[in-house]
Design a protein around this motif. Structure first.
Motif, PDB file in Angstrom:
ATOM      1  N   ASP A 346      30.350   0.235  54.728  1.00  0.00           N
ATOM      2  CA  ASP A 346      30.751   0.329  56.068  1.00  0.00           C
ATOM      3  C   ASP A 346      30.502   1.709  56.334  1.00  0.00           C
ATOM      4  O   ASP A 346      30.428   2.757  55.660  1.00  0.00           O
ATOM      5  N   ILE A 347      30.200   2.011  57.620  1.00  0.00           N
ATOM      6  CA  ILE A 347      30.060   3.418  58.193  1.00  0.00           C
ATOM      7  C   ILE A 347      31.365   4.114  58.429  1.00  0.00           C
ATOM      8  O   ILE A 347      32.120   3.606  59.077  1.00  0.00           O
ATOM      9  N   ILE A 348      31.305   5.276  57.595  1.00  0.00           N
ATOM     10  CA  ILE A 348      32.615   6.095  57.820  1.00  0.00           C
ATOM     11  C   ILE A 348      32.339   7.385  58.508  1.00  0.00           C
ATOM     12  O   ILE A 348      31.242   7.882  58.704  1.00  0.00           O
ATOM     13  N   PHE A 349      33.400   7.741  59.603  1.00  0.00           N
ATOM     14  CA  PHE A 349      33.127   8.857  60.633  1.00  0.00           C
ATOM     15  C   PHE A 349      34.386   9.545  60.642  1.00  0.00           C
ATOM     16  O   PHE A 349      35.362   9.213  60.528  1.00  0.00           O
ATOM     17  N   GLU A 350      33.765  10.999  61.221  1.00  0.00           N
ATOM     18  CA  GLU A 350      35.001  11.727  61.428  1.00  0.00           C
ATOM     19  C   GLU A 350      34.502  12.377  62.960  1.00  0.00           C
ATOM     20  O   GLU A 350      33.512  13.031  63.147  1.00  0.00           O
ATOM     21  N   TRP A 351      35.441  12.197  63.669  1.00  0.00           N
ATOM     22  CA  TRP A 351      35.399  12.536  65.240  1.00  0.00           C
ATOM     23  C   TRP A 351      36.233  13.707  65.472  1.00  0.00           C
ATOM     24  O   TRP A 351      37.693  13.554  65.423  1.00  0.00           O
ATOM     25  N   ASP A 352      35.704  14.843  66.100  1.00  0.00           N
ATOM     26  CA  ASP A 352      36.507  16.013  66.663  1.00  0.00           C
ATOM     27  C   ASP A 352      36.988  15.531  68.115  1.00  0.00           C
ATOM     28  O   ASP A 352      36.096  15.613  69.085  1.00  0.00           O
ATOM     29  N   ILE A 353      38.120  15.112  68.380  1.00  0.00           N
ATOM     30  CA  ILE A 353      38.505  14.794  69.719  1.00  0.00           C
ATOM     31  C   ILE A 353      38.286  15.797  70.686  1.00  0.00           C
ATOM     32  O   ILE A 353      38.052  15.803  71.782  1.00  0.00           O
ATOM     33  N   LYS A 354      38.627  17.111  70.439  1.00  0.00           N
ATOM     34  CA  LYS A 354      38.586  18.372  71.195  1.00  0.00           C
ATOM     35  C   LYS A 354      37.124  18.681  71.573  1.00  0.00           C
ATOM     36  O   LYS A 354      36.912  19.036  72.905  1.00  0.00           O
ATOM     37  N   THR A 355      36.432  18.592  70.724  1.00  0.00           N
ATOM     38  CA  THR A 355      34.859  19.197  71.009  1.00  0.00           C
ATOM     39  C   THR A 355      34.016  17.625  71.150  1.00  0.00           C
ATOM     40  O   THR A 355      32.872  18.046  71.871  1.00  0.00           O
ATOM     41  N   HIS A 357      32.462  16.260  68.859  1.00  0.00           N
ATOM     42  CA  HIS A 357      31.415  16.184  67.996  1.00  0.00           C
ATOM     43  C   HIS A 357      31.959  15.228  67.003  1.00  0.00           C
ATOM     44  O   HIS A 357      32.814  15.201  66.667  1.00  0.00           O
ATOM     45  N   ILE A 358      31.008  14.201  66.274  1.00  0.00           N
ATOM     46  CA  ILE A 358      30.995  13.222  65.589  1.00  0.00           C
ATOM     47  C   ILE A 358      30.367  13.350  64.559  1.00  0.00           C
ATOM     48  O   ILE A 358      29.170  13.546  64.624  1.00  0.00           O
ATOM     49  N   TYR A 359      30.590  12.953  63.054  1.00  0.00           N
ATOM     50  CA  TYR A 359      29.879  13.138  62.054  1.00  0.00           C
ATOM     51  C   TYR A 359      29.999  11.565  61.329  1.00  0.00           C
ATOM     52  O   TYR A 359      30.987  11.192  61.133  1.00  0.00           O
ATOM     53  N   HIS A 360      28.944  10.993  61.149  1.00  0.00           N
ATOM     54  CA  HIS A 360      28.813   9.614  60.602  1.00  0.00           C
ATOM     55  C   HIS A 360      28.064   9.699  59.193  1.00  0.00           C
ATOM     56  O   HIS A 360      27.266  10.694  58.847  1.00  0.00           O
ATOM     57  N   SER A 361      28.504   8.769  57.927  1.00  0.00           N
ATOM     58  CA  SER A 361      27.829   8.712  56.829  1.00  0.00           C
ATOM     59  C   SER A 361      26.425   8.327  57.080  1.00  0.00           C
ATOM     60  O   SER A 361      25.975   7.731  58.038  1.00  0.00           O
ATOM     61  N   ASP A 362      25.693   8.391  56.138  1.00  0.00           N
ATOM     62  CA  ASP A 362      24.437   8.184  56.007  1.00  0.00           C
ATOM     63  C   ASP A 362      24.046   6.756  56.173  1.00  0.00           C
ATOM     64  O   ASP A 362      22.965   6.083  56.608  1.00  0.00           O
ATOM     65  N   THR A 363      25.161   5.840  56.033  1.00  0.00           N
ATOM     66  CA  THR A 363      24.989   4.311  56.235  1.00  0.00           C
ATOM     67  C   THR A 363      24.923   3.923  57.521  1.00  0.00           C
ATOM     68  O   THR A 363      23.753   2.954  57.835  1.00  0.00           O
ATOM     69  N   PHE A 364      24.860   4.923  58.696  1.00  0.00           N
ATOM     70  CA  PHE A 364      24.540   4.853  60.166  1.00  0.00           C
ATOM     71  C   PHE A 364      23.132   4.462  60.079  1.00  0.00           C
ATOM     72  O   PHE A 364      22.680   3.556  60.640  1.00  0.00           O
ATOM     73  N   ARG A 365      22.511   5.454  59.614  1.00  0.00           N
ATOM     74  CA  ARG A 365      20.836   5.440  59.837  1.00  0.00           C
ATOM     75  C   ARG A 365      20.188   4.096  58.965  1.00  0.00           C
ATOM     76  O   ARG A 365      19.523   3.486  59.533  1.00  0.00           O
ATOM     77  N   GLN A 366      20.723   3.984  58.047  1.00  0.00           N
ATOM     78  CA  GLN A 366      20.400   2.509  57.240  1.00  0.00           C
ATOM     79  C   GLN A 366      20.620   1.265  57.962  1.00  0.00           C
ATOM     80  O   GLN A 366      19.794   0.298  57.944  1.00  0.00           O
ATOM     81  N   LYS A 367      22.060   1.513  58.606  1.00  0.00           N
ATOM     82  CA  LYS A 367      22.157   0.055  59.439  1.00  0.00           C
ATOM     83  C   LYS A 367      21.400  -0.208  60.834  1.00  0.00           C
ATOM     84  O   LYS A 367      20.867  -0.965  61.145  1.00  0.00           O
ATOM     85  N   PHE A 368      21.261   0.865  61.522  1.00  0.00           N
ATOM     86  CA  PHE A 368      21.055   0.913  62.856  1.00  0.00           C
ATOM     87  C   PHE A 368      19.584   1.445  63.031  1.00  0.00           C
ATOM     88  O   PHE A 368      18.897   1.096  64.152  1.00  0.00           O
ATOM     89  N   PHE A 370      18.445   4.337  63.358  1.00  0.00           N
ATOM     90  CA  PHE A 370      18.098   5.692  63.796  1.00  0.00           C
ATOM     91  C   PHE A 370      19.076   6.700  63.416  1.00  0.00           C
ATOM     92  O   PHE A 370      20.248   6.329  62.884  1.00  0.00           O
ATOM     93  N   GLU A 371      18.918   7.992  63.650  1.00  0.00           N
ATOM     94  CA  GLU A 371      20.051   9.114  63.548  1.00  0.00           C
ATOM     95  C   GLU A 371      21.118   8.830  64.385  1.00  0.00           C
ATOM     96  O   GLU A 371      21.223   8.552  65.608  1.00  0.00           O
ATOM     97  N   ALA A 372      22.296   8.992  63.782  1.00  0.00           N
ATOM     98  CA  ALA A 372      23.649   8.916  64.621  1.00  0.00           C
ATOM     99  C   ALA A 372      23.857   9.852  65.416  1.00  0.00           C
ATOM    100  O   ALA A 372      23.490  11.179  65.231  1.00  0.00           O
ATOM    101  N   PRO A 373      24.333   9.533  66.652  1.00  0.00           N
ATOM    102  CA  PRO A 373      24.865  10.738  67.725  1.00  0.00           C
ATOM    103  C   PRO A 373      25.611  11.679  67.137  1.00  0.00           C
ATOM    104  O   PRO A 373      26.516  11.579  66.079  1.00  0.00           O
ATOM    105  N   THR A 374      25.646  13.023  67.544  1.00  0.00           N
ATOM    106  CA  THR A 374      26.568  13.955  66.947  1.00  0.00           C
ATOM    107  C   THR A 374      27.489  14.628  67.950  1.00  0.00           C
ATOM    108  O   THR A 374      28.375  15.184  67.576  1.00  0.00           O
ATOM    109  N   GLU A 375      26.967  14.869  69.338  1.00  0.00           N
ATOM    110  CA  GLU A 375      27.675  15.186  70.380  1.00  0.00           C
ATOM    111  C   GLU A 375      28.247  14.454  71.503  1.00  0.00           C
ATOM    112  O   GLU A 375      27.643  13.193  71.684  1.00  0.00           O
TER     113      GLU A 375
END
Length: 626
Positions: A346-355, A357-368, A370-375
């Motif tokens: 599965d795709i694991i992510f960490e989302w900074d609610i205040k900014t 910004h979101i970081y996804h594991s590499d599984t996102f690109r493998q699944k979809f 394209f590169e995961a959005p970050t902002e």
């Protein structure tokens, strides 16, 4: 006098040197101690995050299995068969092969369970079981560990109700052995030194990790810790109270000569708790390098401190080295999620609610693809049309709950891949707050459930079909016709045809039910073939069918179809020599002239059908008032 001053000066210099060395040594040990505390704090935070993710994976596993049992219950409830019927048993066998349960059973309202093993049906009584009683009042339930009546291995049972026409007629149950759940705890953490238990709120341990460091004799937290040493004499009592109140926390203790840290948190299923343990040697090994460096640092100081300038240069060099090591340690800690990410597809992510910004594991690109959005998360996903318009509300609500301070949120929606194909996903997010209690981060999993959702759609479609003719069954035909009438009462016209095979009982009595079933299949296949895909064709009785012709301009179209149906009957023959002819009668009512509800229109068509049969059969008749 001069010699005395020299001696006094040397003494003062010696004292200064000694004091300086002692100060440096003291500062070094304080620094090392602070580094150890920092490492231990970060290890505890990581242990908590691993526990949150593990609990989420456990909930996901049980939620998915409950949903699978619900889908099976829908299929069984859509039939008119007794729960002990051979067709139900065959369906039960297929369900058992498709799912991960050790056993799957169907239970009647009297508590008698039917289970198929080795192509044989076994029965047993579960009327006294709590999970059966809950399911019979409409509550899907996951039982606590119990020992079955056959004294086989301790098990956990899932049970969901079976509905038939809004009435609960029985229960579908699936059973796990506790040993089947061990793999849920076998997550590789801290280089294989970390391990887990699952326990109930009362302290009873019912699943233990296979890890070699785990205490296999631990059965109850309240009694089996008596041979352990707790640095805080009230730590065990505090943990017991917290667990009874459904709270999470940590406890440090010494068992078998090794200090350990245990993090306990509720799983979210019944009163179960996940206990994540790591030996203190993990903390000590990470800090050991810094301790050795501090020792070398002190030895070097003793050797070079005779010259103040060398001392200053040495201490500065050592401080720079320690700062570099500290930065390396911090960079290592920033990658702590990679261990968990590597354990899951599965795709694991960490989302900074205040900014945003979101970081996804590499599984996102493998699944979809394209590169995961970050902002700009989650608004940017909506702005770039990353999800279908119909799913936007669910998508935003899933993450808005976390941003508003809810501890947990879950949602199912579709996400477009690089080929603009919408993939079904399930997002589960847990909240992390800052030191002021304000929402800070969202830690979550994005799971691919596309195959599961497509399979559910197939199961729901199968649940609407009649087993014999593959037309809509009685309930599905009624609901679809009633819905169309409700939506088109003021704008469209339709014809409702009620079709009955004349003297069908004689066919069954003369040629047998197998031939009779073959006739029904042949007739319905031909009848379905002459209507549009948008029309509704359903079987509402043994040899009775209903057809709704939608959006007609006049009755001429209905008449032509009725004539074609009569010819279909006339061309269908039965028997070895195909000499026995069958016929059919048709009653027709018009929407909205003869009625605006399914029940009303069907009654009028039934009256017309009765008239057709009473006046010679093998004909069609329109309903007429009076």
């Amino acid at each position: 006098m001069r010699d005395k001053r020299k001696r006094s000066g040397r003494l003062r210099s010696g004292i200064i040197v000694i004091v300086a060395i002692l100060v440096v040594i003291g500062v070094s040990f304080v620094y090392v101690k602070s580094v150890e505390e920092k490492v231990e704090e970060e290890t505890g935070q990581y242990l908590e995050e691993v526990g949150i993710q593990s609990a989420a994976l456990i909930r996901q596993k049980f939620d998915d299995d409950i949903e699978n049992l619900k889908a099976a219950a829908v299929v069984i409830g859509a039939t008119d068969l007794a729960l002990s019927d051979d067709q139900i048993m065959e369906a039960l066998r297929q369900i058992d092969e498709a799912l991960d349960f050790r056993d799957v059973a169907v239970v009647g309202a009297d508590g008698v369970a039917y289970e198929i093993k080795d192509n044989a049906v076994y029965t047993f009584d579960v009327s006294d079981k709590e999970h059966f009683r809950y399911a019979m009042v409409g509550v899907p339930v996951i039982s606590n560990p119990t020992v079955p009546k056959d004294n086989s291995e301790e098990s956990i049972v899932m049970a969901v109700p079976i509905y038939r026409e809004d009435t609960i007629i029985g229960v579908v149950m699936g059973r796990y052995y506790l040993t089947d759940l061990i793999e849920l705890l076998d997550v590789n953490t801290f280089d294989g030194k970390g391990y887990s238990y699952m326990a109930r709120r009362n302290g009873e341990v019912f699943v233990t990790s296979n890890n070699e460091n785990a205490d296999k004799t631990l059965k109850n937290l309240n009694t089996d810790f008596e041979d352990s040493y707790f640095e805080n004499p009230f730590a065990l009592q505090t943990m017991q109270v917290n667990m009874l109140e459904g709270k999470s926390g940590s406890v440090s203790y010494v068992w078998n000569g090794t200090r350990r840290i245990m993090r306990y948190l509720p799983v979210g299923i019944n009163d179960w708790y996940l206990l994540s343990v790591v030996p203190n040697e993990v903390v000590e090994s990470r800090a050991a390098g810094l301790v050795m460096q501090a020792a070398v640092f002190c030895c070097v100081l003793f050797g070079v401190f005779t010259v103040l300038s060398l001392y200053v240069l040495g201490i500065q060099r050592r401080k720079n080295e320690e700062l570099r090591k500290t930065h390396q340690e911090l960079e290592t800690n920033e990658q702590r999620y990679e261990i968990v990410m590597a354990q899951s597809k599965d795709i694991i992510f960490e989302w900074d609610i205040k900014t945003g910004h979101i970081y996804h594991s590499d599984t996102f690109r493998q699944k979809f693809g394209f590169e995961a959005p970050t902002e700009g998360f989650p608004e940017m996903i909506i702005e770039t049309r990353g999800v279908p318009e119909s799913d936007e509300a669910v998508f935003m609500q899933t993450y808005s709950k976390i941003a508003d301070g809810e501890p947990y949120s879950e949602g199912e929606f579709r996400v477009y891949d690089s080929c603009h194909y919408p993939l079904w996903c399930r997002s589960r997010v847990s909240l992390i707050v800052d030191e002021n209690g304000a929402p800070s981060k969202g830690i979550g999993i994005l799971m691919d459930i596309d195959e599961e959702m497509r399979e559910k759609e197939k199961i729901m479609e199968a649940a609407e079909k009649d087993f014999l003719t593959q037309t809509f069954n009685k309930g599905a035909a009624e609901s679809r016709i009633q819905l169309w009438m409700k939506e088109n009462a003021d704008s469209q016209k339709a014809g409702l045809l009620m079709i009955d095979v004349d003297d069908f009982k004689q066919v069954n009595d003369t040629f047998g039910h197998i031939s009779g079933d073959r006739v029904l299949r042949e007739v319905t296949k031909k009848i379905s073939g002459i209507f549009r895909e948008s029309d509704v064709v359903g079987r509402i009785g043994g040899d009775e069918f209903v057809v709704l012709m939608k959006n007609i301009q006049d009755t001429e179209a209905v008449t032509r179809k009725a004539q074609e149906i009569i010819r279909i009957f006339e061309s269908c023959r039965v028997g070895v020599q195909k000499k026995y002819c069958i016929s059919g009668s048709i009653g027709i009512a018009l929407f909205p002239e003869n009625g605006t509800t399914y029940k009303e229109l069907l009654g009028k068509a039934d009256q017309a059908l009765y008239y057709a049969k009473a006046h010679g059969k093998n004909q069609f008749v329109y309903f007429k008032e009076g």
